[in-house]
Design an enzyme around this catalytic site. Sequence first.
Site, PDB file in Angstrom:
ATOM      1  N   HIS A 139      76.168  58.540  -8.561  1.00  0.00           N
ATOM      2  CA  HIS A 139      76.511  58.845  -9.954  1.00  0.00           C
ATOM      3  C   HIS A 139      75.275  59.456 -10.601  1.00  0.00           C
ATOM      4  O   HIS A 139      74.216  58.835 -10.663  1.00  0.00           O
ATOM      5  CB  HIS A 139      76.941  57.589 -10.708  1.00  0.00           C
ATOM      6  N   CYS A 140      75.420  60.671 -11.105  1.00  0.00           N
ATOM      7  CA  CYS A 140      74.288  61.402 -11.670  1.00  0.00           C
ATOM      8  C   CYS A 140      74.417  61.434 -13.190  1.00  0.00           C
ATOM      9  O   CYS A 140      75.291  62.133 -13.724  1.00  0.00           O
ATOM     10  CB  CYS A 140      74.238  62.823 -11.108  1.00  0.00           C
ATOM     11  N   PRO A 141      73.583  60.700 -13.923  1.00  0.00           N
ATOM     12  CA  PRO A 141      73.669  60.755 -15.393  1.00  0.00           C
ATOM     13  C   PRO A 141      73.243  62.099 -15.963  1.00  0.00           C
ATOM     14  O   PRO A 141      73.635  62.444 -17.084  1.00  0.00           O
ATOM     15  CB  PRO A 141      72.722  59.632 -15.834  1.00  0.00           C
TER      16      PRO A 141
END
Length: 363
Positions: free
Chosen positions: A168-170
Amino acid sequence: MSVMVVRKKVTRKWEKLPGRNTFCCDGRVMMARQKGIFYLTLFLILGTCTLFFAFECRYLAVQLSPAIPVFAAMLFLFSMATLLRTSFSDPGVIPRALPDEAAFIEMEIEATNGAVPQGQRPPPRIKNFQINNQIVKLKYCYTCKIFRPPRASHCSICDNCVERFDHHCPWVGNCVGKRNYRYFYLFILSLSLLTIYVFAFNIVYVALKSLKIGFLETLKETPGTVLEVLICFFTLWSVVGLTGFHTFLVALNQTTNEDIKGSWTGKNRVQNPYSHGNIVKNCCEVLCGPLPPSVLDRRGILPLEESGSRPPSTQEASTSLLPQGPAPIDHLSNEMPEDTSTPEEMPPPEPPEPPQEVTEAEK
């Protein structure tokens, strides 16, 4: 005769999807709820490139070559396109099991494992699956009530199982999975080139100006250039390092999640069953392979019973454009009990009486 048409609000599937995602543009855009760092990414890219095009590009196009702003614009547009494509697309979310499906899976698991005595921990819910002569474990997701496909994992931030989950890439405001990994890789690759490009020509700009008015005077007259150099310098190492790491993963046909967990480290003779043993083949599969369609069907229309009303039957769907008459018998089955008694037989009709003869006296 006037006909009044009543239009009911259509409920689409994205409005009822579980998980922690936000949708825009009637379900066409899908993102995570935490988008603050994504807005920071947009601000840094747009702000730095705006200053570069407004000041340095105009000077360098005259002093060196007009191709400098052209290549900068191409890199900028490509980076923005891949960023938005990564952020706004479905990463490969797997739908959760319906109540009937979840109940069937629970019954199947209980039949396989047997009854667990009270107080004892139940055995792990795992299925073994063979891929390229290698045993791969399919784990059960207690949230989605499904056995996850190979390489899938549950994202704790978006609360969804994602196929070929990478991370998951913010910074992009979304999960990175099977359906948007190639765009994520192209984004960080193009952003690395753009950062190096802007940083290098900012140094050239300062050097050319320093030859005329001096270094300190140049820094005083161009505070925007100093800000661009600082932003590019501190982001260059992280972006270029991230690009190199994912290039290594693409060459091995491996995900970030698998690398962190050490799934295919070679221990116990466990090798990566998804690798072709060839860098070119692995890169072609990850970056150029067919893109699977989304299985969410976000813009699909829910039946009326799931959106608060009764779904139409097949007969109603075919006659929805016709004038409405009395309700069919099957629609009244909930109000009137069905008569299961045998109807009484009707008595046969009596034969007609024969005509009477008229005598001479009656005449």
